[in-house]
Write an enzyme that holds these catalytic residues in place. Sequence first.
Site, PDB file in Angstrom:
ATOM      1  N   TYR A   1       0.918  -1.058  -0.067  1.00  0.00           N
ATOM      2  CA  TYR A   1      -0.220  -0.010   0.130  1.00  0.00           C
ATOM      3  C   TYR A   1       0.876   1.319   0.197  1.00  0.00           C
ATOM      4  O   TYR A   1       1.295   1.859   1.184  1.00  0.00           O
ATOM      5  CB  TYR A   1      -0.898   0.088   1.128  1.00  0.00           C
ATOM      6  CG  TYR A   1      -2.008  -0.883   1.243  1.00  0.00           C
ATOM      7  CD1 TYR A   1      -2.335  -1.556   0.346  1.00  0.00           C
ATOM      8  CD2 TYR A   1      -2.748  -1.271   2.533  1.00  0.00           C
ATOM      9  CE1 TYR A   1      -3.524  -2.593   0.392  1.00  0.00           C
ATOM     10  CE2 TYR A   1      -3.807  -1.926   2.610  1.00  0.00           C
ATOM     11  CZ  TYR A   1      -4.169  -3.002   1.523  1.00  0.00           C
ATOM     12  OH  TYR A   1      -5.044  -3.811   1.655  1.00  0.00           O
TER      13      TYR A   1
ATOM     14  N   PHE B   1     -13.772  -4.412   0.704  1.00  0.00           N
ATOM     15  CA  PHE B   1     -14.796  -3.987  -0.329  1.00  0.00           C
ATOM     16  C   PHE B   1     -16.138  -3.901  -0.009  1.00  0.00           C
ATOM     17  O   PHE B   1     -17.133  -3.878  -0.667  1.00  0.00           O
ATOM     18  CB  PHE B   1     -14.632  -4.342  -1.739  1.00  0.00           C
ATOM     19  CG  PHE B   1     -13.195  -4.233  -2.360  1.00  0.00           C
ATOM     20  CD1 PHE B   1     -12.716  -3.249  -2.272  1.00  0.00           C
ATOM     21  CD2 PHE B   1     -12.785  -5.406  -3.197  1.00  0.00           C
ATOM     22  CE1 PHE B   1     -11.209  -3.011  -2.977  1.00  0.00           C
ATOM     23  CE2 PHE B   1     -11.405  -5.030  -3.899  1.00  0.00           C
ATOM     24  CZ  PHE B   1     -10.922  -3.797  -3.776  1.00  0.00           C
TER      25      PHE B   1
ATOM     26  N   GLY C   1     -18.282  -2.147  -2.722  1.00  0.00           N
ATOM     27  CA  GLY C   1     -18.904  -3.126  -3.660  1.00  0.00           C
ATOM     28  C   GLY C   1     -18.235  -3.184  -5.010  1.00  0.00           C
ATOM     29  O   GLY C   1     -17.072  -3.398  -4.900  1.00  0.00           O
TER      30      GLY C   1
END
Length: 294
Positions: free
Chosen positions: A66, A215, A219
């Site tokens: 990240y 998520f 989504g």
Amino acid sequence: MTSETITAAAAGTWQLGDLPVNRLGFGSMRLTHLADGSPSDRERVTGVLRRAVELGVNHIDTAAFYFSPLRSANELINRALAPYADDLVITTKVGPGRGPDGEWWWAEPGQLRGQVEENLRQLGRDHLDVVNLRVPRRETTGSIAEHFGALADLRTAGLIRHLGISNARPDHLAEARAIAPVVCVQNPYGIGSPAEDHAFLDACGEQGIAFVPFFAIAGAGKEAGATAEDGPEVSALAKAHGVSTAQLRLAWTLSRGPHVLAIPGTGNPDHLVENVAAGSLRLTAEEVALLNAL
């Protein structure tokens, strides 16, 4: 919903192995850059991390991969929160790697120790609380035994306290559990997920293993963030409860079982408060069933 005084404890707790965490945690993926790819404001996002801990968040999800050209999630966490509180659990992932140019690669078993040590250096720690083995392609990846076995060896050596798997199938979990204890499964999951994902979540609960969706808010938007695709049922329920659709999605996620954890991420302090507050929202059985069926 009045969110200012609600803490992460409102969501309840779960044990990751011997490590108790509040079920509403924090994901660090969005700390490094804004939606348009520009660098995040360093002081703002370190402030978000400190505020998260003030609000009772004691489970932070991160990874060495990240990073953006100017920001590293692990180093932001280190800057904001070290020396770390005794009850703070930091979960990280290995498997994927990224070069300085951002190019992706996947670690061979013998390269996993280097990835673990990279996380240790960036976070400024002597051991990692939980390390998830990230499976490259959930649908097609075969045996994970060699990779998971390498992490089990690092656990025995004391570099890792607990192990999990990410982006995995039920057969991957069975294979991993035959090698070493697994405390969590971290998979994509949210309203609208297919039946087999609901079943896997339930199976993890039956085995006493935490299920940690990513998520859950975004989504179909995935890395890009939440989409405008909330259906009328989601929008209507959110309005009825006086919450955002993001808060409703988090509340539904937590309603799926006491073993389900949530790790919403944000670089926005107001969104952080809203996300934490979602841990206090309780949906009725009928509302949960309606959302399950979407």
